[in-house]
Design an enzyme around this catalytic site. Structure first.
Site, PDB file in Angstrom:
ATOM      1  N   ASP A 113     -15.032  -3.447  -1.086  1.00 12.66           N
ATOM      2  CA  ASP A 113     -14.351  -3.005   0.367  1.00 12.66           C
ATOM      3  C   ASP A 113     -16.106  -3.409   0.936  1.00 12.66           C
ATOM      4  O   ASP A 113     -16.424  -1.902   0.924  1.00 12.66           O
ATOM      5  CB  ASP A 113     -13.945  -2.400   0.428  1.00 12.66           C
ATOM      6  CG  ASP A 113     -12.309  -2.120  -1.052  1.00 12.66           C
ATOM      7  OD1 ASP A 113     -12.226  -3.391  -1.130  1.00 12.66           O
ATOM      8  OD2 ASP A 113     -11.620  -1.287  -1.013  1.00 12.66           O
ATOM      9  N   ASP A 154       0.960  -0.670   0.196  1.00 11.76           N
ATOM     10  CA  ASP A 154      -0.521  -0.362  -0.514  1.00 11.76           C
ATOM     11  C   ASP A 154       0.936   1.085   0.212  1.00 11.76           C
ATOM     12  O   ASP A 154       1.800   1.656   1.150  1.00 11.76           O
ATOM     13  CB  ASP A 154      -0.910  -0.280   0.946  1.00 11.76           C
ATOM     14  CG  ASP A 154      -1.945  -1.031   1.292  1.00 11.76           C
ATOM     15  OD1 ASP A 154      -1.919  -1.713   0.119  1.00 11.76           O
ATOM     16  OD2 ASP A 154      -2.452  -1.145   2.326  1.00 11.76           O
TER      17      ASP A 154
END
Length: 261
Positions: free
Chosen positions: A148, A28
């Site tokens: 998500d 990330d």
């Protein structure tokens, strides 16, 4: 297809068995650095250094895929770390999937032409489904849908906003348009080392008939074995973040655990 179907009333269907259960080390990126967030909270961040160095580490340990997310892009609604991400793909003998702020066909093409194997579309699945339909029609299995969820409902804009749509409902619409692979993240599990939401992951796979990659909460080798045991229901892999970065286990150990299964 009736897009008004409630996911609560859907009957599970049997998913095709994935050819291989794949592990995806996560990278990330925020501010040019490799970071991990807790439950997607940008104010609870741990920095782990250079994304290029982390990519090299995971490749050295046997990674065949990398899961790269442009956190700045997810928040801004457009790619912000694309040069660095493309550099990762060019610099290492590894297959890369990338997400974060991808909102147009030009951005999808930029990544695919630059050496990225798969592009992940998340927010657009809720806010601009026509774009997602076009991307699926043009690029097929190279488009992965990121779902998500917070309390079962899909979150958008880098998890900063919540929608009123359940993950299973979005998945059914997109499978109807050609989606083959989903990444499912239970936000409440992300970065917590509390174990993945296996039940919700399997439910999404069985409901949609697509392959689902689990994300969020992986805390042990047993978590990976548990997910791999659900491959017959369409669970196709797992994304691993904090457990690797904190040294709970090595990627080599993880790969051995699922191959041994």
């Amino acid at each position: 297809m009736n897009n008004n179907l409630s996911a609560d009333t859907l009957q599970p269907i049997h998913s095709p068995v994935p050819q291989k259960f794949t592990l995806y080390p996560a990278i990330d990126i925020r501010g040019g650095q490799c970071v991990r967030l807790l439950k997607g909270d940008y104010h609870q961040e741990t920095v782990y250094g250079s994304p290029l160095e982390m990519a090299a580490k995971w490749v050295e340990q046997g990674a065949e895929w990398l899961h790269v997310v442009d956190l700045d892009g997810a928040k801004a609604g457009e790619p912000r770390n694309q040069d660095l991400i493309l550099d990762i793909a060019r610099s290492h003998n590894v297959t890369v999937q990338v997400g974060g702020g991808i909102r147009s066909m030009a951005q999808v093409e930029m990544y695919l032409k630059g050496g990225i194997q798969r592009v992940i579309l998340g927010t657009s699945a809720i806010k601009n489904p026509q774009f997602v339909y076009e991307a699926l029609a043009a690029f097929g299995k190279r488009i992965v849908i990121g779902l998500d969820a917070r309390d079962g409902y899909v979150a958008t804009e880098g998890w900063l906003e919540s929608s009123a749509t359940k993950a299973e409902e979005v998945a059914l619409r997109l499978v109807d348009q050609g989606a083959q692979t989903f990444i499912f993240t239970d936000i409440s599990k992300d970065g917590t080392l509390s174990g993945p939401n296996v039940e919700a992951t399997v439910r999404l796979a069985r409901t949609s008939g697509a392959e689902v990659i689990a994300s969020g909460g992986i805390s042990s080798l047993d978590d990976l074995r548990t997910l791999e045991a659900q491959a017959e229901h369409g669970v196709a892999g797992a994304i691993i973040g904090k457990a690797l970065y904190q040294g709970v286990f090595t990627l080599q150990e993880a790969l051995q655990a699922v191959r041994g299964a």
